[in-house]
Scaffold this active site. Structure first.
Site, mmCIF file in Angstrom:
data_model
loop_
_atom_site.group_PDB
_atom_site.id
_atom_site.type_symbol
_atom_site.label_atom_id
_atom_site.label_comp_id
_atom_site.label_asym_id
_atom_site.label_seq_id
_atom_site.Cartn_x
_atom_site.Cartn_y
_atom_site.Cartn_z
ATOM 1 C CB CYS A 54 0.210 3.440 -6.463
ATOM 2 S SG CYS A 54 -1.092 1.794 -6.710
ATOM 3 C CG ASP A 98 -0.221 2.605 -2.710
ATOM 4 O OD1 ASP A 98 -0.493 2.830 -1.865
ATOM 5 O OD2 ASP A 98 -0.293 2.327 -4.168
ATOM 6 C CE LYS A 153 -2.637 4.020 -3.019
ATOM 7 N NZ LYS A 153 -3.261 3.996 -4.723
#
Length: 224
Positions: free
Chosen positions: A166, A24, A133
């Site tokens: 994450c 991310d 995702k």
């Protein structure tokens, strides 16, 4: 095998079966005007993390390691975000902000938008994969596990944002799936109080994997 300096102890890893998982590193989490910044979170540590990732990725590419980007991603129609009955719908920050602020509707973590894109400094090369995702973990609702197994990868170097959400979620699921998760401490940035990052690092040092730093990884890659 290559010896990697890590906590709680040094480990031997097979660099031919290793990958860097960049979690991310999107405008949403690292840039002014992105989702975290709009929320009011402190993103001041993101620039240093970007620079560290630049060095790591350059060395990893030279050493021939697989590089995989994860990106928190919603379809424009939010069909993969969950219904109001989903806890993700209720808790995930981007979805909440888009509901609370109509001017942000369709702009946060939506596939193809500026907010969704990987930061320019870490833009993937043409032969590097981006795995979209829809949840915090890179293993949920994706083909990450199949991709890694098809490449015979066992050792995962984890970098990115955020350490305690994450990155941690992906690392935990990696452990449960019999991978070796290795967090690179200075290549990650957390959200919330500092104890959030400290708790994640403790968890991986003692329970779910290993923690190292970019200097140690660069030294290991130079051996290869």
């Amino acid at each position: 095998m290559t010896r990697l300096n890590a906590k709680p102890e040094a480990i031997d890893i097979d660099l031919k079966r290793s990958a860097v998982i960049v979690v991310d590193m999107q405008n949403a989490f690292a840039k002014k005007g992105g989702m975290l910044d709009l929320f009011g979170a402190d993103i001041s540590g993101a620039d240093a993390v970007i620079q560290t990732n630049q060095l790591l990725l350059q060395a990893a590419r030279k050493a021939g390691l697989e590089i995989i980007y994860l990106a928190m991603t919603y379809n424009p129609d939010l069909s993969n975000a969950g219904s109001p009955a989903s806890p993700n719908y209720q808790k995930e920050l981007g979805l909440r902000l888009m509901r609370e602020k109509p001017e942000l509707d369709g702009k946060l973590l939506i596939d193809g938008t500026w907010d969704w894109q990987i930061v320019d400094e870490l833009r993937p090369q043409d032969d590097e994969v981006i795995i979209r995702k829809p949840r915090y973990s890179g293993f949920v609702g994706t083909d990450l596990d199949n991709y890694l197994r098809n490449k015979d990868i066992r050792y995962l170097f984890l970098t990115g944002i955020t350490t305690n959400v994450c990155v941690e979620s992906t690392g935990r699921d990696a452990f449960f799936a019999e991978y070796w998760p290795i967090l690179i401490e200075d290549a990650m940035n957390h959200t919330g109080p500092d104890f959030c990052s400290q708790a994640t690092l403790w968890n991986f040092e003692n329970i779910f994997g290993w923690v190292t730093d970019s200097k140690s990884v660069l030294q290991a890659l130079e051996q290869k």
